[in-house]
Design an enzyme around this catalytic site. Sequence first.
Site, mmCIF file in Angstrom:
data_model
loop_
_atom_site.group_PDB
_atom_site.id
_atom_site.type_symbol
_atom_site.label_atom_id
_atom_site.label_comp_id
_atom_site.label_asym_id
_atom_site.label_seq_id
_atom_site.Cartn_x
_atom_site.Cartn_y
_atom_site.Cartn_z
ATOM 1 C CG HIS A 425 -2.357 0.623 1.065
ATOM 2 N ND1 HIS A 425 -2.459 1.455 -0.016
ATOM 3 C CD2 HIS A 425 -3.496 0.419 1.357
ATOM 4 C CE1 HIS A 425 -3.780 1.931 -0.174
ATOM 5 N NE2 HIS A 425 -4.389 1.347 0.727
ATOM 6 C CG ASP A 429 -3.081 4.459 -3.654
ATOM 7 O OD1 ASP A 429 -2.451 4.297 -2.349
ATOM 8 O OD2 ASP A 429 -2.662 5.401 -4.312
#
Length: 453
Positions: A425, A429
């Site tokens: 992450h 995304d």
Amino acid sequence: MFLIFDSCYLKKIELKSIEFKMPKLGESITEAAIITWFKNVGDTIEQDEMLLEVATDKVDSEVPSTVTGIVEEILFQANDVIQIGDTIAIIKTDGSVPQTKSKKKTKADTSEKTVKTETRKVKRPKLATSVSTSSSSSISASVNNNTFFSPLIIAIAKEHHISFEELARIPATGTDGRLRKSDVFQYINDGRPYKFVQPTVTEDPTAYRIPQLNLDKGTGKIVKMDRMRQMIADHMVYSKHTSPHVTAYVEADLTELVQWRNAHKVAFQEKYGEKLTFTPLFVEAVANAVKDFPMINVSVDGENIIVKEHINIGMATALPSGNLIVPVVKDADKKELQDIATDVNALATKARENNLKPEDIQGSTFTISNVGTFGSLMGTPIINQPEVAILALGIIKKRAEVIETDKGDEIAIRSMMYLSLSFDHRVVDGYLGGSFLRRIADNLEQFDTNRTL
């Protein structure tokens, strides 16, 4: 005639000492650990005969001799970690095999041997026995700004029982303030002056702290991890520590693909001499999706993102020992299905026979793990560093599904599979990760059943 023959004979047995250096074992490998020597000092060795076995953080490799001769000196022992290009042995040879030796070899010979000896002494130094708390507390307890530690540094710290707090105080000489192996060994050799130093900075009350739990580990048979299992354990912990993992899931209808594969696998083997498993089809679908989403094909270097030029698909593969390894299909997006099948089958065979070479397991930019092989519906795989995503493929299972037809909704038996994508992450995304995962599923569901072999 006798003198001429004798002169020639004496010339043939005149031996010269040459340096045997740790060979290059792959593009990204800078050092290797010696596992065992197959020859001792005084033993004769033939060119291309195996001299020693070494281990990297990827694979074990046997290293052959480049000359025929006699082993004169062995400069390192088992478990020593050696830099690529360093001299590890001296071999006496008649010089018939050309060697690429430095012009300064004679001059630097003594100093090189001295450095090697010092390095071996540092590996298990004698620790200082009189380090008092009062004297230690007077030492500056400054902490490095860069607290990134490589798996090698963590392994050394674990061996010498050095905490992360103590590591953070060791003066670092690496790029961007990173701690190097030589820094740690020098610190140990100096008697670990910061071993008992108390922190002088105010702790962040919001920071996470590892709880000091006195857990009951129970009793039973003790099984020591082998070297590969230790490396896997270190890499898994390092990956979870480095990358904030997020896992997304989709379900794909593979009915058309399954039917095409079952109908063509015999003809495929007859034409190309290769078995057509599902893995080449998965690799093809993933490589095409990666091509559409290049920001999945990246790695993180500090504050920079490196977008890879090649799409190399790693395949998590179980070894006979129960350990795991990841052989790589290079440039998978540029290959036809039969070429991918050839690579997949060859790599799988090498893995089963423990014959993988360093180049077979280097350079992967995205990894897949077929957890369905073991009957699992889905998985939450751990990212293979330094990649930023990994795909798990579940078991292909027939189920009754509602499908839309010209006549309306109907219930039919379909071959279904769950796909799960774990991604980093920091740079991936939800939109990118979800879109990429959906594209893989679409590639599998929209498989061209009219394609010819």
